[in-house]
Design an enzyme around this catalytic site. Sequence first.
Site, PDB file in Angstrom:
ATOM      1  N   ARG A   7       0.836  -1.195   0.000  1.00  0.00           N
ATOM      2  CA  ARG A   7       0.000   0.000   0.000  1.00  0.00           C
ATOM      3  C   ARG A   7       0.872   1.247   0.000  1.00  0.00           C
ATOM      4  O   ARG A   7       1.995   1.235   0.489  1.00  0.00           O
ATOM      5  CB  ARG A   7      -0.893   0.023   1.236  1.00  0.00           C
ATOM      6  CG  ARG A   7      -2.110  -0.903   1.160  1.00  0.00           C
ATOM      7  CD  ARG A   7      -2.979  -0.796   2.393  1.00  0.00           C
ATOM      8  NE  ARG A   7      -2.274  -1.251   3.574  1.00  0.00           N
ATOM      9  CZ  ARG A   7      -1.745  -0.468   4.506  1.00  0.00           C
ATOM     10  NH1 ARG A   7      -1.873   0.842   4.426  1.00  0.00           N
ATOM     11  NH2 ARG A   7      -1.116  -0.969   5.535  1.00  0.00           N
ATOM     12  N   TYR A  12      -1.633  -3.507  -6.676  1.00  0.00           N
ATOM     13  CA  TYR A  12      -1.303  -4.266  -5.478  1.00  0.00           C
ATOM     14  C   TYR A  12      -2.368  -4.218  -4.381  1.00  0.00           C
ATOM     15  O   TYR A  12      -2.779  -3.134  -3.963  1.00  0.00           O
ATOM     16  CB  TYR A  12       0.033  -3.778  -4.882  1.00  0.00           C
ATOM     17  CG  TYR A  12       0.542  -4.786  -3.898  1.00  0.00           C
ATOM     18  CD1 TYR A  12       1.300  -5.873  -4.324  1.00  0.00           C
ATOM     19  CD2 TYR A  12       0.188  -4.719  -2.553  1.00  0.00           C
ATOM     20  CE1 TYR A  12       1.710  -6.851  -3.448  1.00  0.00           C
ATOM     21  CE2 TYR A  12       0.596  -5.696  -1.670  1.00  0.00           C
ATOM     22  CZ  TYR A  12       1.354  -6.752  -2.119  1.00  0.00           C
ATOM     23  OH  TYR A  12       1.751  -7.722  -1.248  1.00  0.00           O
ATOM     24  N   GLY A  18      -4.201  -3.792  -1.169  1.00  0.00           N
ATOM     25  CA  GLY A  18      -5.081  -2.745  -0.639  1.00  0.00           C
ATOM     26  C   GLY A  18      -5.248  -1.542  -1.555  1.00  0.00           C
ATOM     27  O   GLY A  18      -6.196  -0.772  -1.404  1.00  0.00           O
ATOM     28  N   LYS A  28      -9.538  -2.597   1.923  1.00  0.00           N
ATOM     29  CA  LYS A  28      -9.303  -1.456   2.804  1.00  0.00           C
ATOM     30  C   LYS A  28     -10.102  -0.227   2.361  1.00  0.00           C
ATOM     31  O   LYS A  28     -10.650   0.509   3.185  1.00  0.00           O
ATOM     32  CB  LYS A  28      -7.806  -1.113   2.846  1.00  0.00           C
ATOM     33  CG  LYS A  28      -6.934  -2.211   3.437  1.00  0.00           C
ATOM     34  CD  LYS A  28      -7.458  -2.629   4.760  1.00  0.00           C
ATOM     35  CE  LYS A  28      -6.506  -3.313   5.705  1.00  0.00           C
ATOM     36  NZ  LYS A  28      -5.665  -4.399   5.295  1.00  0.00           N
ATOM     37  N   HIS A  72     -10.255  -2.692  11.623  1.00  0.00           N
ATOM     38  CA  HIS A  72      -9.149  -3.509  11.109  1.00  0.00           C
ATOM     39  C   HIS A  72      -8.895  -4.639  12.121  1.00  0.00           C
ATOM     40  O   HIS A  72      -7.921  -4.616  12.864  1.00  0.00           O
ATOM     41  CB  HIS A  72      -7.919  -2.603  10.970  1.00  0.00           C
ATOM     42  CG  HIS A  72      -6.796  -3.187  10.178  1.00  0.00           C
ATOM     43  ND1 HIS A  72      -5.517  -2.687  10.258  1.00  0.00           N
ATOM     44  CD2 HIS A  72      -6.741  -4.209   9.287  1.00  0.00           C
ATOM     45  CE1 HIS A  72      -4.726  -3.373   9.449  1.00  0.00           C
ATOM     46  NE2 HIS A  72      -5.432  -4.307   8.853  1.00  0.00           N
ATOM     47  N   SER A 128      -1.011  -3.498  10.261  1.00  0.00           N
ATOM     48  CA  SER A 128      -0.631  -4.382   9.168  1.00  0.00           C
ATOM     49  C   SER A 128       0.670  -5.113   9.507  1.00  0.00           C
ATOM     50  O   SER A 128       1.605  -4.512  10.044  1.00  0.00           O
ATOM     51  CB  SER A 128      -0.441  -3.559   7.901  1.00  0.00           C
ATOM     52  OG  SER A 128      -1.637  -2.862   7.622  1.00  0.00           O
ATOM     53  N   CYS A 130       1.270  -7.334  11.766  1.00  0.00           N
ATOM     54  CA  CYS A 130       1.549  -7.454  13.196  1.00  0.00           C
ATOM     55  C   CYS A 130       0.797  -8.614  13.840  1.00  0.00           C
ATOM     56  O   CYS A 130       0.584  -8.627  15.058  1.00  0.00           O
ATOM     57  CB  CYS A 130       1.230  -6.155  13.913  1.00  0.00           C
ATOM     58  SG  CYS A 130       2.371  -4.828  13.481  1.00  0.00           S
ATOM     59  N   THR A 164      -3.506 -12.361  10.959  1.00  0.00           N
ATOM     60  CA  THR A 164      -3.787 -13.623  10.262  1.00  0.00           C
ATOM     61  C   THR A 164      -3.333 -14.807  11.112  1.00  0.00           C
ATOM     62  O   THR A 164      -4.027 -15.821  11.209  1.00  0.00           O
ATOM     63  CB  THR A 164      -3.099 -13.637   8.887  1.00  0.00           C
ATOM     64  OG1 THR A 164      -3.576 -12.513   8.147  1.00  0.00           O
ATOM     65  CG2 THR A 164      -3.406 -14.907   8.116  1.00  0.00           C
ATOM     66  N   ASP A 209      -8.891  -9.827   8.995  1.00  0.00           N
ATOM     67  CA  ASP A 209      -8.458  -8.459   8.677  1.00  0.00           C
ATOM     68  C   ASP A 209      -9.500  -7.386   8.972  1.00  0.00           C
ATOM     69  O   ASP A 209      -9.151  -6.301   9.399  1.00  0.00           O
ATOM     70  CB  ASP A 209      -8.057  -8.389   7.193  1.00  0.00           C
ATOM     71  CG  ASP A 209      -7.130  -7.223   6.882  1.00  0.00           C
ATOM     72  OD1 ASP A 209      -6.173  -7.006   7.642  1.00  0.00           O
ATOM     73  OD2 ASP A 209      -7.367  -6.517   5.880  1.00  0.00           O
ATOM     74  N   ARG A 224       2.720 -11.975  -0.519  1.00  0.00           N
ATOM     75  CA  ARG A 224       1.445 -12.399   0.090  1.00  0.00           C
ATOM     76  C   ARG A 224       0.824 -13.555  -0.658  1.00  0.00           C
ATOM     77  O   ARG A 224       1.131 -13.814  -1.815  1.00  0.00           O
ATOM     78  CB  ARG A 224       0.467 -11.216   0.102  1.00  0.00           C
ATOM     79  CG  ARG A 224       0.949 -10.124   1.053  1.00  0.00           C
ATOM     80  CD  ARG A 224      -0.163  -9.242   1.503  1.00  0.00           C
ATOM     81  NE  ARG A 224       0.354  -8.273   2.460  1.00  0.00           N
ATOM     82  CZ  ARG A 224      -0.193  -8.025   3.651  1.00  0.00           C
ATOM     83  NH1 ARG A 224      -1.273  -8.650   4.040  1.00  0.00           N
ATOM     84  NH2 ARG A 224       0.338  -7.133   4.465  1.00  0.00           N
ATOM     85  N   ARG A 276       3.140  -3.567  17.695  1.00  0.00           N
ATOM     86  CA  ARG A 276       4.441  -4.235  17.677  1.00  0.00           C
ATOM     87  C   ARG A 276       5.425  -3.316  18.391  1.00  0.00           C
ATOM     88  O   ARG A 276       5.837  -2.299  17.844  1.00  0.00           O
ATOM     89  CB  ARG A 276       4.848  -4.442  16.213  1.00  0.00           C
ATOM     90  CG  ARG A 276       6.205  -5.066  15.973  1.00  0.00           C
ATOM     91  CD  ARG A 276       6.504  -5.043  14.483  1.00  0.00           C
ATOM     92  NE  ARG A 276       5.741  -6.037  13.759  1.00  0.00           N
ATOM     93  CZ  ARG A 276       6.180  -7.274  13.488  1.00  0.00           C
ATOM     94  NH1 ARG A 276       7.396  -7.637  13.865  1.00  0.00           N
ATOM     95  NH2 ARG A 276       5.412  -8.107  12.827  1.00  0.00           N
ATOM     96  N   ASP A 334       1.067 -20.111  21.222  1.00  0.00           N
ATOM     97  CA  ASP A 334       1.095 -19.874  22.667  1.00  0.00           C
ATOM     98  C   ASP A 334       0.270 -18.650  23.079  1.00  0.00           C
ATOM     99  O   ASP A 334       0.026 -18.443  24.267  1.00  0.00           O
ATOM    100  CB  ASP A 334       2.542 -19.731  23.148  1.00  0.00           C
ATOM    101  CG  ASP A 334       3.251 -21.076  23.191  1.00  0.00           C
ATOM    102  OD1 ASP A 334       2.773 -21.957  23.935  1.00  0.00           O
ATOM    103  OD2 ASP A 334       4.254 -21.255  22.476  1.00  0.00           O
ATOM    104  N   ASN A 335      -0.164 -17.872  22.092  1.00  0.00           N
ATOM    105  CA  ASN A 335      -1.030 -16.737  22.440  1.00  0.00           C
ATOM    106  C   ASN A 335      -2.355 -17.202  23.046  1.00  0.00           C
ATOM    107  O   ASN A 335      -3.059 -16.424  23.679  1.00  0.00           O
ATOM    108  CB  ASN A 335      -1.279 -15.851  21.207  1.00  0.00           C
ATOM    109  CG  ASN A 335      -0.014 -15.103  20.795  1.00  0.00           C
ATOM    110  OD1 ASN A 335       0.845 -14.813  21.626  1.00  0.00           O
ATOM    111  ND2 ASN A 335       0.117 -14.806  19.505  1.00  0.00           N
TER     112      ASN A 335
END
Length: 589
Positions: free
Chosen positions: A72, A200, A202, A209, A229, A252, A254, A257, A277, A374, A405, A500-501
Amino acid sequence: MNQVEKWVDEVAQLTKPDKIYWCDGSEEEAHKLIEIGIKEEKINGNPIFKELNQTSWPTAYYHRSHPTDVARTEHLTYVCHPDRNLAGPNNNWMHPDDAKSLMTKLSDGCMKGKTMYVLPYMMGHPQSPYAKACVQITDVSYVAVSMRIMTRMSKTVLDKISTDRDFVKGLHSVGDFDPNKRFIMHFPDEHLVWSVGSGYGGNALLGKKCFSLRIASWLGLKEGWLAEHMVIIGIEELETKNVYYILAAFPSACGKTNLAMLESKLPGYRVWTLGDDIAWINVGPDGQLYAINPETGLFGVAPGTSMKTNPNMMYSLKAGKFFPTLITNSAIDIDKNEPWWEGLDGEIPKNLVDWQGNAWDQTKNSKAAHPNARFTVSIYNSPTLSKEFDNPKGVPISAIIIGGRRSDRIPLIVEGFNWSHGVFMGARTGSETTAAAIGLKPGVRRDPMAMLPFCGYNMGDYFKHWLSFQTRTNRLPKIFTANWFRTDENGNFMWPGFGDNIRILKWIIDRVNNKVGAKETPLGLIPKFEDLNLEGTNVTKDVYEKLFAINNDEWKQETEDIEQFLSQFDKRLPEEFFDELNKLKFSFK
Ligand code: GTP
Ligand code: SPV
Ligand code: MN
């Protein structure tokens, strides 16, 4: 002529395509478009599609985008409200009249010698009261095929439009890929997106988006809902069979998915995927928030995706069910004709061409796949797809996570004291920039609710809109902030992340069910060490302390940065935020 035909005719007069092709979204048609992309259409001299190894990667096709067109472009993205203040300091702005005349000039004859594809599609399940009918025009088969994966594309949408009348317009042309003639323009009041010069993600898949966040957020403001988002997941407690639905916003690249397809490392829990998303959130008849995912595909970051980090995605990519799966800007193993990217399982193949098509020299220390390479794959390929995915009403939400992040200072997980504190926590969230957008300064930027590049109006009004839900219902979910990315003295992630999250999600569910207490800090509520299930990880008490450490000097500086960011919204900032800012200032001196 009905209104869609009229609009298509107008656009054709301007863009002057050789042919007009109305897509029906069928599988047969997708095969035909792929064929055209292999044999006829080209980008930068390269065919649009290349068939990959159909034994190991059934239904997979490769696409290489123009080398200047790999992510983007926020600096070329504009939100054109008639009044500049409506767009706010968070958006580039141009007057709609000026933007229209610029885009008209750039679009004049831009489809000469090409086919114009007309794509009718729904964002959301056709039976959902929250779904929207849309039509996108494009001049490249890659976008037409991608939209079949990402949306519910069908000619029946046209019947719906002729009765409903209202539809969202997306006008897209790759132009000549000249970055100096590249613009992504939004006209919120006209429900129109007009994008030229980029093929491309987005920038080009205008249902994503551009419509489902920028325009939809504006509709949400006017109609009383939210376009966010966010990931939508269901977490099933296997013993009780209860499923808790959670939303999570991360900027994005971070972790959305990966979280959406999480493979639980804790026995007794299972995660179901509803979206990775975008979430549209409404107050349901019972006062709970309900979310739908308007998309049907996953346009995910390839590098780092493997059987270790995201096995469910690897299954989805190789499932060979929904036709086709696209891989964009990865490297290619030329011996096997398979896609390859950094982080994929197994040995690095001997003979690779990089994302630009050149033989890859490992000693040169460059990446073989573009960091924003992607895949585009149907969500119906996912082994973790929730049975509620097609529920037109959506799913009731128990908790919202907002993250970023950050290598330092932001604790692993924090619960807000209440809705307005939670909204403030989301609004002050910052994140280190990633490869998902071109031209961003490296380092931390504030990214409220991960929506900075996607909020289609003034964010001061956006914060107030979030707060306004307090007056509409008393059944709002809890809000949390998360940071999977804190590092130690050696720069290594301290939290194992990925599967593990689930340990954090479990704590969140326990909080929702009032099963565990929490420790109060100036930032909000954090888990007690004994309430986190850390069995089988390397997270000792010492690491836990570091993951949750709140350092006065860092937070004094953080508070200054937050205040500076928020001050640009000036009089539009809600009162509540000044109170919360003052509390931070009082805590960190
Ligand atoms: P967009 O599609 O751009 O919106 O990105 P996303 O938010 O869906 O991000 P995604 O899940 O694709 O992850 C992006 C990067 O973050 C990849 O390199 C992942 O390997 C990495 N990542 C995801 N989850 C975690 C995690 O829990 N811990 C760590 N350390 N890295 C993660
Ligand atoms: C993002 O950047 O947040 C994405 C990819 O999901 S794109 O479709 O390019 O926006
Ligand atoms: Mn995204």
